[in-house]
Design a protein around this motif. Structure first.
Motif, PDB file in Angstrom:
ATOM      1  N   ARG A  87       0.839  -1.194   0.000  1.00 44.53           N
ATOM      2  CA  ARG A  87       0.000   0.000   0.000  1.00 44.53           C
ATOM      3  C   ARG A  87       0.880   1.253   0.000  1.00 44.53           C
ATOM      4  NH1 ARG A  87      -5.257   1.008   1.066  1.00 44.53           N
ATOM      5  NH2 ARG A  87      -5.593  -1.188   1.661  1.00 44.53           N
ATOM      6  N   ALA A  88       0.495   2.239  -0.803  1.00 49.80           N
ATOM      7  CA  ALA A  88       1.245   3.486  -0.914  1.00 49.80           C
ATOM      8  C   ALA A  88       0.353   4.665  -0.544  1.00 49.80           C
ATOM      9  CB  ALA A  88       1.761   3.668  -2.342  1.00 49.80           C
ATOM     10  N   GLN A  89       0.966   5.739  -0.117  1.00 49.43           N
ATOM     11  CA  GLN A  89       0.242   6.990   0.103  1.00 49.43           C
ATOM     12  C   GLN A  89       0.443   7.852  -1.142  1.00 49.43           C
ATOM     13  OE1 GLN A  89       1.259   8.899   3.909  1.00 49.43           O
ATOM     14  NE2 GLN A  89       2.089   6.931   4.586  1.00 49.43           N
ATOM     15  N   VAL A  90      -0.647   8.214  -1.804  1.00 49.39           N
ATOM     16  CA  VAL A  90      -0.564   9.026  -3.013  1.00 49.39           C
ATOM     17  C   VAL A  90      -1.592  10.149  -2.910  1.00 49.39           C
ATOM     18  CG1 VAL A  90      -0.608   9.045  -5.538  1.00 49.39           C
ATOM     19  CG2 VAL A  90       0.049   6.949  -4.326  1.00 49.39           C
ATOM     20  N   SER A  91      -1.145  11.371  -3.134  1.00 53.47           N
ATOM     21  CA  SER A  91      -2.050  12.519  -3.047  1.00 53.47           C
ATOM     22  C   SER A  91      -1.581  13.602  -4.010  1.00 53.47           C
ATOM     23  CB  SER A  91      -2.093  13.067  -1.617  1.00 53.47           C
ATOM     24  OG  SER A  91      -0.789  13.422  -1.173  1.00 53.47           O
ATOM     25  N   TRP A  92      -2.479  14.546  -4.289  1.00 55.87           N
ATOM     26  CA  TRP A  92      -2.144  15.644  -5.183  1.00 55.87           C
ATOM     27  C   TRP A  92      -1.367  16.727  -4.445  1.00 55.87           C
ATOM     28  CZ3 TRP A  92      -2.640  15.346 -10.258  1.00 55.87           C
ATOM     29  CH2 TRP A  92      -3.595  14.487 -10.815  1.00 55.87           C
ATOM     30  N   LEU A  93      -0.307  17.244  -5.102  1.00 58.34           N
ATOM     31  CA  LEU A  93       0.375  18.445  -4.626  1.00 58.34           C
ATOM     32  C   LEU A  93      -0.121  19.670  -5.388  1.00 58.34           C
ATOM     33  CD1 LEU A  93       4.037  17.113  -4.256  1.00 58.34           C
ATOM     34  CD2 LEU A  93       2.525  17.845  -2.410  1.00 58.34           C
ATOM     35  N   ASN A  94      -0.341  19.502  -6.679  1.00 55.50           N
ATOM     36  CA  ASN A  94      -0.994  20.502  -7.515  1.00 55.50           C
ATOM     37  C   ASN A  94      -1.552  19.790  -8.747  1.00 55.50           C
ATOM     38  OD1 ASN A  94       1.122  20.342  -9.530  1.00 55.50           O
ATOM     39  ND2 ASN A  94       2.348  21.736  -8.268  1.00 55.50           N
ATOM     40  N   GLU A  95      -1.998  20.519  -9.751  1.00 55.19           N
ATOM     41  CA  GLU A  95      -2.684  19.904 -10.890  1.00 55.19           C
ATOM     42  C   GLU A  95      -1.784  18.983 -11.703  1.00 55.19           C
ATOM     43  OE1 GLU A  95      -4.430  22.962 -13.233  1.00 55.19           O
ATOM     44  OE2 GLU A  95      -6.016  23.411 -11.780  1.00 55.19           O
ATOM     45  N   GLN A  96      -0.466  19.157 -11.612  1.00 56.65           N
ATOM     46  CA  GLN A  96       0.440  18.342 -12.410  1.00 56.65           C
ATOM     47  C   GLN A  96       1.470  17.576 -11.577  1.00 56.65           C
ATOM     48  OE1 GLN A  96       1.834  21.569 -15.059  1.00 56.65           O
ATOM     49  NE2 GLN A  96       0.862  20.448 -16.747  1.00 56.65           N
ATOM     50  N   LYS A  97       1.273  17.565 -10.275  1.00 62.34           N
ATOM     51  CA  LYS A  97       2.275  16.926  -9.424  1.00 62.34           C
ATOM     52  C   LYS A  97       1.600  16.077  -8.350  1.00 62.34           C
ATOM     53  CE  LYS A  97       5.831  19.437  -8.150  1.00 62.34           C
ATOM     54  NZ  LYS A  97       6.680  20.394  -7.365  1.00 62.34           N
ATOM     55  N   LEU A  98       2.107  14.851  -8.202  1.00 60.06           N
ATOM     56  CA  LEU A  98       1.624  13.923  -7.180  1.00 60.06           C
ATOM     57  C   LEU A  98       2.700  13.693  -6.123  1.00 60.06           C
ATOM     58  CD1 LEU A  98      -0.062  11.223  -9.440  1.00 60.06           C
ATOM     59  CD2 LEU A  98      -1.268  12.712  -7.834  1.00 60.06           C
ATOM     60  N   ARG A  99       2.253  13.396  -4.915  1.00 55.16           N
ATOM     61  CA  ARG A  99       3.142  13.018  -3.812  1.00 55.16           C
ATOM     62  C   ARG A  99       2.978  11.522  -3.571  1.00 55.16           C
ATOM     63  NH1 ARG A  99       1.931  12.391   1.784  1.00 55.16           N
ATOM     64  NH2 ARG A  99       3.749  12.645   3.153  1.00 55.16           N
ATOM     65  N   PHE A 100       4.087  10.787  -3.664  1.00 60.58           N
ATOM     66  CA  PHE A 100       4.106   9.352  -3.402  1.00 60.58           C
ATOM     67  C   PHE A 100       4.909   9.103  -2.127  1.00 60.58           C
ATOM     68  CE2 PHE A 100       2.849   9.179  -7.733  1.00 60.58           C
ATOM     69  CZ  PHE A 100       2.387   7.903  -8.032  1.00 60.58           C
ATOM     70  N   VAL A 101       4.375   8.291  -1.235  1.00 62.77           N
ATOM     71  CA  VAL A 101       5.134   7.806  -0.083  1.00 62.77           C
ATOM     72  C   VAL A 101       5.123   6.283  -0.163  1.00 62.77           C
ATOM     73  CG1 VAL A 101       5.350   7.701   2.413  1.00 62.77           C
ATOM     74  CG2 VAL A 101       4.540   9.816   1.326  1.00 62.77           C
ATOM     75  N   LEU A 102       6.304   5.692  -0.371  1.00 66.56           N
ATOM     76  CA  LEU A 102       6.429   4.248  -0.577  1.00 66.56           C
ATOM     77  C   LEU A 102       7.203   3.613   0.564  1.00 66.56           C
ATOM     78  CD1 LEU A 102       7.450   4.253  -4.373  1.00 66.56           C
ATOM     79  CD2 LEU A 102       5.138   4.242  -3.395  1.00 66.56           C
ATOM     80  N   HIS A 103       6.935   2.318   0.781  1.00 70.68           N
ATOM     81  CA  HIS A 103       7.656   1.548   1.801  1.00 70.68           C
ATOM     82  C   HIS A 103       8.473   0.423   1.164  1.00 70.68           C
ATOM     83  CE1 HIS A 103       4.537   3.552   4.203  1.00 70.68           C
ATOM     84  NE2 HIS A 103       5.379   3.431   5.205  1.00 70.68           N
ATOM     85  N   GLU A 104       8.694   0.529  -0.132  1.00 62.19           N
ATOM     86  CA  GLU A 104       9.519  -0.451  -0.838  1.00 62.19           C
ATOM     87  C   GLU A 104      10.246   0.284  -1.960  1.00 62.19           C
ATOM     88  OE1 GLU A 104       6.996  -3.387  -2.746  1.00 62.19           O
ATOM     89  OE2 GLU A 104       5.376  -1.915  -2.843  1.00 62.19           O
ATOM     90  N   SER A 105      11.244  -0.368  -2.541  1.00 62.75           N
ATOM     91  CA  SER A 105      12.060   0.278  -3.571  1.00 62.75           C
ATOM     92  C   SER A 105      12.220  -0.668  -4.751  1.00 62.75           C
ATOM     93  CB  SER A 105      13.432   0.676  -3.008  1.00 62.75           C
ATOM     94  OG  SER A 105      13.310   1.585  -1.946  1.00 62.75           O
TER      95      SER A 105
END
Length: 253
Positions: A189-207
């Protein structure tokens, strides 16, 4: 000037630093530092040349000064541009020699460290970025730090800011958060949210290699830029692109 390594040694003769680390139960990096400082003698003669080999039966003595000398182990943060830094026949180099130099030390670094050549010795890259990805790179002399960042069970959060092209529905956003697979392996499971209209924020626990690009492709998006801004509780902050700083005493991975 230290004495040369005795002639006629067999090729398999151990390096002096290895013998010192075994005798003193210290790291190879510390052993190299002690040798350079003239604190190690072999059969009564001081040896200061790194890489010297010794007879396995040689008498090795270490001055008391070595025990009293605190060895600095450093961890370094570098803000990598989102393109190859050093190109050549071997391709991009994410190594300390190419990236960590006195001239690109961040002017606002407020730590107690002053750059020394020994800070590059044994400095390992912990967590690569692809050639077209930018942001936080970590180099460390601490094996424990490297293991926390790259070990099999490493689960430190990694935060990325991702420029994208394309339309993303609410259903697509939920799929990015959970339910996707890469190479037939289900992603955590990842945390994904909008930062602005063209940018997303991803928080991952794997690489996983090119994980974000693969996730975005599955929901109809094209990634144009990726920047890693945080690992665990350590973030880039105001560190300028192409510059580096030492990990502060109040920061931990």
């Amino acid at each position: 000037m230290g004495a040369s390594t005795p002639h006629g040694l067999a090729k398999e003769s151990p390096r002096l630093a290895k013998r010192v680390s075994e005798i003193a139960t210290c790291s190879r990096r510390e052993a190299d530092e002690w040798i350079e400082n003239g604190w190690v003698s072999v059969d009564g003669e001081v040896i200061t040349r790194l890489g010297a080999r010794v007879n396995p039966k040689a008498r090795i003595e270490i001055k008391d000064a070595a025990d009293k000398h605190p060895s600095e182990s450093v961890t370094i943060l570098f803000n990598k541009p989102s393109h190859p830094v050093v190109a050549g026949s071997a391709g991009e180099r994410d190594d300390a020699v190419a990236l960590i130099r006195p001239d690109n030390l961040w002017a606002e670094d407020g730590t107690i460290f002053r750059f020394q050549a020994r800070h590059l010795r044994g400095l390992a890259l912990a967590g690569k970025l692809d050639a077209d990805e930018g942001g936080l790179l970590v180099f460390t002399q601490e094996g424990s730090v490297a293991r926390r960042l790259t070990g099999r069970d490493a689960r430190l959060e990694k935060e990325y800011h991702v420029h994208i092209e394309g339309e993303l529905s609410s259903a697509g956003l939920e799929r990015l958060r959970h339910g996707l697979s890469l190479d037939k392996v289900k992603l955590l499971r990842a945390q994904v949210s909008w930062l602005n209209e063209q940018k997303l924020r991803f928080v991952l626990h794997e690489s996983r290699k090119r994980q974000i690009q693969g996730m975005c492709e599955q929901v109809g998006l094209r990634v144009t830029e990726i920047k890693r801004v945080r690992i665990g509780s350590v973030s880039l902050g105001k560190l300028a692109v192409g510059q580096w700083r030492y990990l502060r005493a109040d920061e931990r991975f």
